[in-house]
Design a protein around this motif. Structure first.
Motif, PDB file in Angstrom:
ATOM      1  N   VAL A 157      -7.009   2.140  14.676  1.00  0.00           N
ATOM      2  CA  VAL A 157      -6.060   1.261  13.981  1.00  0.00           C
ATOM      3  C   VAL A 157      -5.872  -0.011  14.799  1.00  0.00           C
ATOM      4  CG1 VAL A 157      -3.632   0.997  13.302  1.00  0.00           C
ATOM      5  CG2 VAL A 157      -4.845   3.118  12.777  1.00  0.00           C
ATOM      6  N   ARG A 158      -5.672   0.170  16.117  1.00  0.00           N
ATOM      7  CA  ARG A 158      -5.468  -0.980  17.001  1.00  0.00           C
ATOM      8  C   ARG A 158      -6.656  -1.943  16.951  1.00  0.00           C
ATOM      9  NH1 ARG A 158      -2.791  -1.335  21.917  1.00  0.00           N
ATOM     10  NH2 ARG A 158      -1.134  -0.252  20.848  1.00  0.00           N
ATOM     11  N   ALA A 159      -7.855  -1.374  16.811  1.00  0.00           N
ATOM     12  CA  ALA A 159      -9.065  -2.208  16.873  1.00  0.00           C
ATOM     13  C   ALA A 159      -9.428  -2.822  15.518  1.00  0.00           C
ATOM     14  CB  ALA A 159     -10.229  -1.356  17.386  1.00  0.00           C
ATOM     15  N   THR A 160      -8.658  -2.508  14.489  1.00  0.00           N
ATOM     16  CA  THR A 160      -9.021  -2.987  13.147  1.00  0.00           C
ATOM     17  C   THR A 160      -8.075  -4.104  12.706  1.00  0.00           C
ATOM     18  OG1 THR A 160      -9.717  -0.738  12.615  1.00  0.00           O
ATOM     19  CG2 THR A 160      -9.471  -2.243  10.760  1.00  0.00           C
ATOM     20  N   PRO A 161      -8.617  -5.277  12.409  1.00  0.00           N
ATOM     21  CA  PRO A 161      -7.735  -6.369  11.993  1.00  0.00           C
ATOM     22  C   PRO A 161      -7.031  -6.040  10.673  1.00  0.00           C
ATOM     23  CG  PRO A 161     -10.035  -7.107  12.223  1.00  0.00           C
ATOM     24  CD  PRO A 161     -10.032  -5.631  12.404  1.00  0.00           C
ATOM     25  N   ALA A 162      -5.756  -6.354  10.616  1.00  0.00           N
ATOM     26  CA  ALA A 162      -4.989  -6.094   9.381  1.00  0.00           C
ATOM     27  C   ALA A 162      -4.437  -7.419   8.869  1.00  0.00           C
ATOM     28  CB  ALA A 162      -3.849  -5.127   9.668  1.00  0.00           C
ATOM     29  N   THR A 163      -4.642  -7.674   7.570  1.00  0.00           N
ATOM     30  CA  THR A 163      -4.072  -8.893   6.977  1.00  0.00           C
ATOM     31  C   THR A 163      -2.585  -8.648   6.710  1.00  0.00           C
ATOM     32  OG1 THR A 163      -4.567  -8.094   4.773  1.00  0.00           O
ATOM     33  CG2 THR A 163      -6.267  -9.442   5.828  1.00  0.00           C
ATOM     34  N   ALA A 164      -1.901  -9.706   6.280  1.00  0.00           N
ATOM     35  CA  ALA A 164      -0.449  -9.605   6.064  1.00  0.00           C
ATOM     36  C   ALA A 164      -0.105  -8.550   5.014  1.00  0.00           C
ATOM     37  CB  ALA A 164       0.089 -10.965   5.635  1.00  0.00           C
ATOM     38  N   ASP A 165      -1.053  -8.285   4.113  1.00  0.00           N
ATOM     39  CA  ASP A 165      -0.793  -7.320   3.041  1.00  0.00           C
ATOM     40  C   ASP A 165      -1.010  -5.873   3.460  1.00  0.00           C
ATOM     41  OD1 ASP A 165       0.220  -8.486   0.812  1.00  0.00           O
ATOM     42  OD2 ASP A 165      -1.740  -9.200   0.098  1.00  0.00           O
ATOM     43  N   VAL A 166      -1.479  -5.669   4.665  1.00  0.00           N
ATOM     44  CA  VAL A 166      -1.803  -4.303   5.103  1.00  0.00           C
ATOM     45  C   VAL A 166      -0.814  -3.859   6.173  1.00  0.00           C
ATOM     46  CG1 VAL A 166      -3.564  -2.809   6.108  1.00  0.00           C
ATOM     47  CG2 VAL A 166      -4.260  -4.752   4.690  1.00  0.00           C
ATOM     48  N   ASP A 167      -0.039  -2.828   5.868  1.00  0.00           N
ATOM     49  CA  ASP A 167       0.822  -2.250   6.886  1.00  0.00           C
ATOM     50  C   ASP A 167       0.107  -1.007   7.434  1.00  0.00           C
ATOM     51  OD1 ASP A 167       2.647  -1.018   8.452  1.00  0.00           O
ATOM     52  OD2 ASP A 167       4.170  -0.716   6.904  1.00  0.00           O
ATOM     53  N   PRO A 168      -0.403  -1.091   8.648  1.00  0.00           N
ATOM     54  CA  PRO A 168      -1.169   0.054   9.182  1.00  0.00           C
ATOM     55  C   PRO A 168      -0.345   1.335   9.213  1.00  0.00           C
ATOM     56  CG  PRO A 168      -1.475  -1.890  10.561  1.00  0.00           C
ATOM     57  CD  PRO A 168      -0.401  -2.229   9.575  1.00  0.00           C
ATOM     58  N   VAL A 169       0.962   1.226   9.411  1.00  0.00           N
ATOM     59  CA  VAL A 169       1.805   2.432   9.453  1.00  0.00           C
ATOM     60  C   VAL A 169       1.745   3.163   8.112  1.00  0.00           C
ATOM     61  CG1 VAL A 169       4.156   3.300   9.749  1.00  0.00           C
ATOM     62  CG2 VAL A 169       3.335   1.428  11.179  1.00  0.00           C
ATOM     63  N   ALA A 170       1.760   2.421   7.028  1.00  0.00           N
ATOM     64  CA  ALA A 170       1.711   3.042   5.696  1.00  0.00           C
ATOM     65  C   ALA A 170       0.361   3.721   5.469  1.00  0.00           C
ATOM     66  CB  ALA A 170       1.956   1.988   4.618  1.00  0.00           C
ATOM     67  N   GLN A 171      -0.714   3.087   5.959  1.00  0.00           N
ATOM     68  CA  GLN A 171      -2.038   3.700   5.764  1.00  0.00           C
ATOM     69  C   GLN A 171      -2.107   5.007   6.545  1.00  0.00           C
ATOM     70  OE1 GLN A 171      -3.340   1.907   3.398  1.00  0.00           O
ATOM     71  NE2 GLN A 171      -1.791   0.371   3.902  1.00  0.00           N
ATOM     72  N   THR A 172      -1.532   4.998   7.745  1.00  0.00           N
ATOM     73  CA  THR A 172      -1.582   6.204   8.585  1.00  0.00           C
ATOM     74  C   THR A 172      -0.801   7.358   7.953  1.00  0.00           C
ATOM     75  OG1 THR A 172      -1.098   4.534  10.245  1.00  0.00           O
ATOM     76  CG2 THR A 172      -1.650   6.674  11.060  1.00  0.00           C
ATOM     77  N   GLN A 173       0.235   7.026   7.188  1.00  0.00           N
ATOM     78  CA  GLN A 173       0.990   8.096   6.516  1.00  0.00           C
ATOM     79  C   GLN A 173       0.070   8.873   5.576  1.00  0.00           C
ATOM     80  OE1 GLN A 173       3.678   8.935   7.711  1.00  0.00           O
ATOM     81  NE2 GLN A 173       3.841   7.027   8.834  1.00  0.00           N
ATOM     82  N   HIS A 174      -0.816   8.140   4.894  1.00  0.00           N
ATOM     83  CA  HIS A 174      -1.729   8.850   3.997  1.00  0.00           C
ATOM     84  C   HIS A 174      -2.623   9.796   4.800  1.00  0.00           C
ATOM     85  CE1 HIS A 174      -3.880   9.675   0.292  1.00  0.00           C
ATOM     86  NE2 HIS A 174      -4.944   9.791   1.076  1.00  0.00           N
ATOM     87  N   TRP A 175      -3.058   9.356   5.965  1.00  0.00           N
ATOM     88  CA  TRP A 175      -3.940  10.201   6.781  1.00  0.00           C
ATOM     89  C   TRP A 175      -3.213  11.481   7.198  1.00  0.00           C
ATOM     90  CZ3 TRP A 175      -5.914   5.950  10.730  1.00  0.00           C
ATOM     91  CH2 TRP A 175      -6.461   4.885   9.995  1.00  0.00           C
ATOM     92  N   LEU A 176      -1.956  11.319   7.644  1.00  0.00           N
ATOM     93  CA  LEU A 176      -1.180  12.499   8.070  1.00  0.00           C
ATOM     94  C   LEU A 176      -0.986  13.463   6.906  1.00  0.00           C
ATOM     95  CD1 LEU A 176       1.583  10.764  10.215  1.00  0.00           C
ATOM     96  CD2 LEU A 176      -0.115  12.393  11.067  1.00  0.00           C
ATOM     97  N   PHE A 177      -0.712  12.893   5.749  1.00  0.00           N
ATOM     98  CA  PHE A 177      -0.496  13.705   4.539  1.00  0.00           C
ATOM     99  C   PHE A 177      -1.788  14.414   4.138  1.00  0.00           C
ATOM    100  CE2 PHE A 177      -1.375  12.712  -0.095  1.00  0.00           C
ATOM    101  CZ  PHE A 177      -0.992  13.964  -0.584  1.00  0.00           C
ATOM    102  N   ALA A 178      -2.876  13.647   4.068  1.00  0.00           N
ATOM    103  CA  ALA A 178      -4.115  14.190   3.513  1.00  0.00           C
ATOM    104  C   ALA A 178      -4.726  15.252   4.425  1.00  0.00           C
ATOM    105  CB  ALA A 178      -5.116  13.059   3.267  1.00  0.00           C
ATOM    106  N   TYR A 179      -4.448  15.168   5.714  1.00  0.00           N
ATOM    107  CA  TYR A 179      -4.993  16.150   6.641  1.00  0.00           C
ATOM    108  C   TYR A 179      -4.490  17.560   6.346  1.00  0.00           C
ATOM    109  CZ  TYR A 179      -8.022  14.790  10.532  1.00  0.00           C
ATOM    110  OH  TYR A 179      -9.108  14.491  11.306  1.00  0.00           O
ATOM    111  N   ASP A 180      -3.360  17.661   5.683  1.00  0.00           N
ATOM    112  CA  ASP A 180      -2.836  18.993   5.380  1.00  0.00           C
ATOM    113  C   ASP A 180      -3.779  19.744   4.437  1.00  0.00           C
ATOM    114  OD1 ASP A 180      -0.799  20.508   6.338  1.00  0.00           O
ATOM    115  OD2 ASP A 180       0.393  20.349   4.511  1.00  0.00           O
TER     116      ASP A 180
END
Ligand code: HEM
Length: 427
Positions: free
Chosen positions: A239-262
């Motif tokens: 996440v740290r190494a990936t550029p994020a534009t103003a429209d991308v909240d990396p925290v929100a994307q990570t929530q999907h990862w935590l959820f989907a891993y279940d």
């Protein structure tokens, strides 16, 4: 599909009742975002997925293979019944169909507002690109090593003795998930899992549950702290190494990862169930990591954790029969129906990991546990790496079934599985 030649068949009210009672209700009762163990147990005892599939088969026989129009007050939906239509819808995602289906948005907004899957338009493209770019980095040796180390350490207590239950398996897998997604420092942050699961519970109720803003803010804040560490580990490093534009909240994307891993934990546990009932395949899985991954995929085919793939149409369409379908019509791909379609798949109801190695599964667009097309799951390889590493560790012991699940080769595998009461012993 939208430009198909024939008139759309319309479900009559008795069809709608049957679809609702035998298909939709058992699905909703089990929980679409987080499973309710008691309901999962009941559904498996009754094999409710088989009911739903029978209803769909009957509709297909009566109305033909085209998509079936189902209307209830306030909602219009197309239920897909043919593999060709399924392919078309998956391929035309982001053009004629959006992943941000109304019900999916209502369910997932409780814990991941801003996630790519529930976003439309230009922002979706940016969020999807961010997910792809970050998750691709997991192919690097640093991530593989971090994942294997986490798995080795977290599976230790399971190998040390005692029987294996879903609770023990899940606890260990969750430790791996926190480390793999947020770094080793998140290992003991059980509060993050607790918050995620509370909000997922709200998601089971779609828009009927009020939004718990305070819990969500706490979840996002805790996640941000892990992502902001000076040297983040696991996917947080990507996440740290990936550029994020103003429209991308990396925290929100990570929530999907935590959820989907279940879902990965459920699939892996059921794969272990299959392997303990299929000794020949287990021997091969022990020796061959690629085959073990195929077993993980096969478990997802047999009991897809994504119960349905949902889309909404993006524009109004006029059918050849003059009927106008409004923009926002839901389109429903019922995973367990397509994955067990005996008309197309000779292996429909048996454990057949080889189909993931010889090209047969790849060729079937309607076999889509990780979806297909522009919304294909960008976490697929991460899941396969984590689950196969986890199972490889466990398979160092000779587990035997200690519960009476029908997972053996003696007959067709049930359409509904209950992972929560599955138990193993080495005794
Ligand atoms: C067994 C576990 C998993 C399964 C079965 C699964 C399945 C899926 C499916 C079916 C979709 C597409 C939904 C659709 O087409 O509407 C999807 C999307 C997605 N998955 Fe997974 N997934 C799993 C785990 C993961 C993990 C662990 C991650 C991240 C680390 C992940 C990241 C994503 C993302 C970011 C999307 C959204 C893609 C988009 O919006 O275009 N998934 N997944």
């Amino acid at each position: 599909m939208a430009s198909g030649p024939s008139a759309l068949a319309r479900a009559g009210w008795t069809d709608v009742v049957r679809l609702s009672v035998l298909g939709l209700l058992p699905t909703l009762a089990q929980g679409v975002v987080i499973r309710r163990p008691l309901m999962v147990r009941l559904a498996a005892a009754l094999d409710t997925n088989a009911w739903g599939c029978r209803v769909l088969d009957g509709l297909r026989e009566r109305h033909g293979p085209g998509p079936l129009l189902v209307t209830v007050p306030g909602r219009t939906a197309l239920v897909l019944l043919s593999a060709d239509d399924a392919r078309r819808v998956l391929e035309e995602t982001d053009v004629a169909f959006t992943t941000a289906n109304r019900e999916k948005v209502a369910a997932l907004s409780h814990f991941e507002p801003g996630g790519a899957l529930i976003t439309r338009g230009a922002a979706r493209a940016e969020r999807r690109a961010f997910n792809e770019a970050a998750l691709e980095q997991a192919a690097g040796p640093w991530f593989q090593e971090a994942c294997r180390t986490a798995v080795r350490e977290e599976t230790q207590p399971l190998l040390a003795g005692g029987g294996l239950t879903w609770k023990r398996f899940h606890g260990a897998y969750q430790g791996v998930v926190r480390r793999v997604v947020l770094g080793d420092a998140a290992r003991d942050d059980e509060r993050i899992t607790e918050l995620r699961d509370k909000l997922r519970g709200d998601g089971n109720w779609f828009m009927l549950h009020r939004r718990r803003h305070r819990l969500r803010a706490e979840l996002f804040e805790r996640t941000r702290r892990h992502l902001d560490r000076p040297e983040p580990g696991g996917l947080a490093r990507a996440v740290r190494a990936t550029p994020a534009t103003a429209d991308v909240d990396p925290v929100a994307q990570t929530q999907h990862w935590l959820f989907a891993y279940d879902a990965a934990a459920i699939g892996a546990y059921l794969a272990l169930g299959l392997l303990t009932h299929h000794p020949e395949q287990a021997a091969r899985a022990r020796a061959d990591d690629v085959y073990l991954r195929a077993c993980v995929l096969e478990s997802q085919r047999l009991w897809p954790t994504t119960l349905g793939i949902l889309r909404d149409t993006t524009t109004e369409t006029r059918r050849p029969d003059g009927r106008v379908l409004p923009a926002g019509t839901a389109v429903i791909f019922v995973s367990s129906y397509f994955h067990r379609d005996a008309r197309r798949l000779p292996y429909a109801d048996r454990f057949a990991p080889e189909i993931w190695l010889d090209g047969r599964a790849e060729a079937e667009w309607s076999v889509a546990p990780f979806s297909r097309g522009p919304a294909r799951c960008p976490g697929r390889d991460v899941v396969l790496l984590t689950s196969s590493a986890f199972l490889a560790e466990l398979l160092r012991r000779d587990w035997r079934p200690a519960s009476s699940h029908r997972l053996g080769p003696g007959g067709p595998l049930p359409r509904t599985a209950d992972h929560t009461s599955l138990r193993f012993t080495t005794g």
